[in-house]
Design an enzyme around this catalytic site. Structure first.
Site, PDB file in Angstrom:
ATOM      1  N   CYS A 266       0.468  16.388 -21.373  1.00  0.00           N
ATOM      2  CA  CYS A 266       0.850  15.210 -22.159  1.00  0.00           C
ATOM      3  C   CYS A 266       0.596  15.538 -23.646  1.00  0.00           C
ATOM      4  CB  CYS A 266      -0.039  14.060 -21.693  1.00  0.00           C
ATOM      5  SG  CYS A 266       0.136  12.523 -22.586  1.00  0.00           S
TER       6      CYS A 266
ATOM      7  N   GLN B 190       0.856  -1.195   0.000  1.00  0.00           N
ATOM      8  CA  GLN B 190       0.000   0.000   0.000  1.00  0.00           C
ATOM      9  C   GLN B 190       0.886   1.237   0.000  1.00  0.00           C
ATOM     10  OE1 GLN B 190      -3.319  -0.580   3.131  1.00  0.00           O
ATOM     11  NE2 GLN B 190      -1.801  -2.125   3.594  1.00  0.00           N
TER      12      GLN B 190
ATOM     13  N   HIS C  48      -1.491   1.445  -4.275  1.00  0.00           N
ATOM     14  CA  HIS C  48      -1.827   2.870  -4.131  1.00  0.00           C
ATOM     15  C   HIS C  48      -0.931   3.782  -4.949  1.00  0.00           C
ATOM     16  CE1 HIS C  48      -3.906   1.925  -0.007  1.00  0.00           C
ATOM     17  NE2 HIS C  48      -4.646   1.598  -1.039  1.00  0.00           N
TER      18      HIS C  48
ATOM     19  N   GLY D 285       3.128  -4.293   9.080  1.00  0.00           N
ATOM     20  CA  GLY D 285       2.994  -2.857   9.318  1.00  0.00           C
ATOM     21  C   GLY D 285       1.830  -2.158   8.649  1.00  0.00           C
TER      22      GLY D 285
ATOM     23  N   CYS E 218      -1.361  14.061 -25.477  1.00  0.00           N
ATOM     24  CA  CYS E 218      -2.804  13.927 -25.729  1.00  0.00           C
ATOM     25  C   CYS E 218      -3.560  15.191 -25.328  1.00  0.00           C
ATOM     26  CB  CYS E 218      -3.371  12.701 -25.018  1.00  0.00           C
ATOM     27  SG  CYS E 218      -3.652  12.930 -23.255  1.00  0.00           S
TER      28      CYS E 218
ATOM     29  N   ALA F 197       9.141  -4.016  12.624  1.00  0.00           N
ATOM     30  CA  ALA F 197       9.393  -4.756  11.388  1.00  0.00           C
ATOM     31  C   ALA F 197      10.892  -4.935  11.149  1.00  0.00           C
ATOM     32  CB  ALA F 197       8.746  -4.022  10.226  1.00  0.00           C
TER      33      ALA F 197
ATOM     34  N   CYS G  60      -4.727   9.920 -21.210  1.00  0.00           N
ATOM     35  CA  CYS G  60      -4.415   8.607 -21.803  1.00  0.00           C
ATOM     36  C   CYS G  60      -3.757   7.644 -20.817  1.00  0.00           C
ATOM     37  CB  CYS G  60      -3.521   8.797 -23.021  1.00  0.00           C
ATOM     38  SG  CYS G  60      -1.874   9.407 -22.598  1.00  0.00           S
TER      39      CYS G  60
ATOM     40  N   ASN H 194       3.471  -6.485  13.471  1.00  0.00           N
ATOM     41  CA  ASN H 194       3.036  -5.103  13.672  1.00  0.00           C
ATOM     42  C   ASN H 194       3.443  -4.685  15.080  1.00  0.00           C
ATOM     43  OD1 ASN H 194       1.393  -2.673  13.986  1.00  0.00           O
ATOM     44  ND2 ASN H 194       0.220  -3.403  12.232  1.00  0.00           N
TER      45      ASN H 194
HETATM   46  P1  OAD Z   1      -1.252   3.247   8.857  1.00  0.00           P
HETATM   47  O1  OAD Z   1      -0.560   4.502   9.237  1.00  0.00           O
HETATM   48  O2  OAD Z   1      -2.739   3.258   8.881  1.00  0.00           O
HETATM   49  O3  OAD Z   1      -0.792   2.047   9.797  1.00  0.00           O
HETATM   50  C1  OAD Z   1       0.551   1.773  10.039  1.00  0.00           C
HETATM   51  C2  OAD Z   1       0.665   0.503  10.866  1.00  0.00           C
HETATM   52  O4  OAD Z   1       2.042   0.225  11.065  1.00  0.00           O
HETATM   53  C3  OAD Z   1       0.016   0.573  12.240  1.00  0.00           C
HETATM   54  O5  OAD Z   1      -0.787  -0.586  12.431  1.00  0.00           O
HETATM   55  C4  OAD Z   1       1.208   0.571  13.212  1.00  0.00           C
HETATM   56  O6  OAD Z   1       0.918  -0.130  14.412  1.00  0.00           O
HETATM   57  C5  OAD Z   1       2.266  -0.170  12.409  1.00  0.00           C
HETATM   58  N1  OAD Z   1       3.655   0.184  12.737  1.00  0.00           N
HETATM   59  C6  OAD Z   1       4.173   1.392  13.055  1.00  0.00           C
HETATM   60  N2  OAD Z   1       5.508   1.327  13.207  1.00  0.00           N
HETATM   61  C7  OAD Z   1       5.864   0.034  12.984  1.00  0.00           C
HETATM   62  C8  OAD Z   1       7.104  -0.676  12.989  1.00  0.00           C
HETATM   63  N3  OAD Z   1       8.260  -0.056  13.245  1.00  0.00           N
HETATM   64  N4  OAD Z   1       7.092  -1.995  12.704  1.00  0.00           N
HETATM   65  C9  OAD Z   1       5.921  -2.644  12.455  1.00  0.00           C
HETATM   66  N5  OAD Z   1       4.717  -2.021  12.434  1.00  0.00           N
HETATM   67  C10 OAD Z   1       4.676  -0.710  12.694  1.00  0.00           C
HETATM   68  O7  OAD Z   1      -0.693   2.818   7.417  1.00  0.00           O
HETATM   69  P2  OAD Z   1      -1.329   1.832   6.333  1.00  0.00           P
HETATM   70  O8  OAD Z   1      -2.045   0.696   6.973  1.00  0.00           O
HETATM   71  O9  OAD Z   1      -0.259   1.515   5.361  1.00  0.00           O
HETATM   72  O10 OAD Z   1      -3.125   5.498   1.389  1.00  0.00           O
HETATM   73  O11 OAD Z   1      -2.382   2.792   5.640  1.00  0.00           O
HETATM   74  C11 OAD Z   1      -3.092   2.395   4.518  1.00  0.00           C
HETATM   75  C12 OAD Z   1      -3.286   3.551   3.566  1.00  0.00           C
HETATM   76  O12 OAD Z   1      -3.851   4.666   4.258  1.00  0.00           O
HETATM   77  C13 OAD Z   1      -2.011   4.101   2.984  1.00  0.00           C
HETATM   78  O13 OAD Z   1      -1.567   3.359   1.877  1.00  0.00           O
HETATM   79  C14 OAD Z   1      -2.369   5.505   2.605  1.00  0.00           C
HETATM   80  C15 OAD Z   1      -3.239   5.891   3.779  1.00  0.00           C
HETATM   81  O14 OAD Z   1      -4.238   6.823   3.522  1.00  0.00           O
HETATM   82  C16 OAD Z   1      -2.618   6.108   0.278  1.00  0.00           C
HETATM   83  O15 OAD Z   1      -1.521   6.603   0.251  1.00  0.00           O
HETATM   84  C17 OAD Z   1      -3.494   6.059  -0.908  1.00  0.00           C
HETATM   85 ZN    ZN Z   2      -1.985  11.624 -22.232  1.00  0.00          ZN
END
Ligand code: OAD
Ligand code: ZN
Length: 271
Positions: A175, A107, A125, A214, A177, A258, A136, A240
């Site tokens: 672009c 993600q 994402h 994570g 286009c 992680a 395009c 996590n």
């Molecule tokens: P979040 O910020 O929602 O969650 C991050 C997770 O990582 C949490 O569950 C933390 O507990 C865990 N965490 C933090 N530090 C860590 C470490 N050192 N080791 C292991 N785990 C750790 O991020 P995402 O779940 O990735 O969308 O969020 C999903 C989407 O929401 C993202 O892709 C983004 C956002 O809006 C877009 O960019 C389109």
């Molecule tokens: Zn284009």
């Protein structure tokens, strides 16, 4: 030792060649210096995602509060520019080389899996270092040097809506286009790239173990993937620093950083 003996045994038994897929979120990059989205000091704590992760919101902030947009762009990209892959990213590269990990479904938009050398990365994402034509759909790279130039220009010549618009237009050009390029990341309310999503489902059809690293697992449709994998008989292992929204669904949970745990998983499989 962070990983208990019985889980080590399960890892050895369940990590079958070519049958492990990893689903990663912002937590894997936290120790690379990129704050998670929802964590303390995270992007969404400082900038309202209803505005800054939304096309209409970004356009309105450009018009009404260009300084805030200039700050957002600068902070967002400065963090990415100063980040480096950490041992968790590098361990996934090793697992792929060993033929154990078949793909990473991420993600993340930080490019750190690719930068560390992972080959089969499915980006749900998008990627902050890429632009896409709104007409395009042609894609182009926005490399680190260009981003450094963009940030330097914002710092030097930003003064008003018009000057910020001029700078942005230069780095997000038109672009052939006729339509304009924009950053190739999925904003709130937008569809995920369907080709990437179907690649992800295909990977999960053949997956024996899904290693989730994570992610808070609150953002859909990415958060549907663990359930899909589980329904097809895959085992779910979560790494996590705290429980996620779907921890209960997981067969094994390893609480911790992680960058410490993924290398330990690698060592178990090497030993
Ligand atoms: P979040 O910020 O929602 O969650 C991050 C997770 O990582 C949490 O569950 C933390 O507990 C865990 N965490 C933090 N530090 C860590 C470490 N050192 N080791 C292991 N785990 C750790 O991020 P995402 O779940 O990735 O969308 O969020 C999903 C989407 O929401 C993202 O892709 C983004 C956002 O809006 C877009 O960019 C389109
Ligand atoms: Zn284009």
């Amino acid at each position: 030792m962070i990983i208990p003996e019985d889980l080590k045994y399960q890892i050895k038994k369940n990590f079958k060649k070519g049958k492990v897929v990893s689903l990663t979120g912002a937590g894997i990059s936290a120790e690379s210096g990129i704050p998670t989205f929802r964590g303390k000091g995270g992007l969404w704590e400082k900038y309202d995602p209803e505005i800054f992760a939304n096309t209409e919101g970004l356009i309105s902030v450009l018009r009404n509060n260009p300084r805030s947009l200039a700050n957002f762009i600068t902070e967002f990209y400065s963090t990415l520019l100063s980040s480096q892959p950490n041992p968790a990213h590098l361990s996934l590269v090793e697992l792929e080389k060993m033929g154990i990990l078949s793909s990473i479904i991420t993600q993340n938009i930080d490019n750190l899996h690719q930068e560390s050398g992972s080959q089969n990365v499915i980006e749900l994402h998008g990627n902050s270092f890429r632009i896409i034509c709104m007409g395009c759909q042609k894609k182009a790279c926005l490399n680190k040097e260009r981003i450094k130039e963009l940030l330097a220009l914002i710092k030097k010549s930003w003064s008003s809506y018009i000057s910020l618009l001029r700078i942005i237009s230069r780095y997000f050009p038109k672009c052939k286009c006729g339509k304009r390029f924009r950053i190739d990341i999925v904003l709130f309310g937008e569809l995920l790239p369907q080709d990437e999503l179907s690649r992800a489902y295909k990977e999960l059809d053949n997956c024996h173990t899904l290693l989730i690293i994570g992610s808070s697992l609150v953002v859909y449709p990415a958060a549907e993937l663990p359930l899909y994998a589980k329904q097809r008989g895959a085992r779910l292992i979560e790494i996590n620093s705290q429980p996620s929204a779907l921890s209960e669904l997981c067969d094994y949970r390893i609480i911790g950083r992680a960058s410490e745990i993924v290398p330990e998983v690698l060592n178990i499989l090497k030993g």
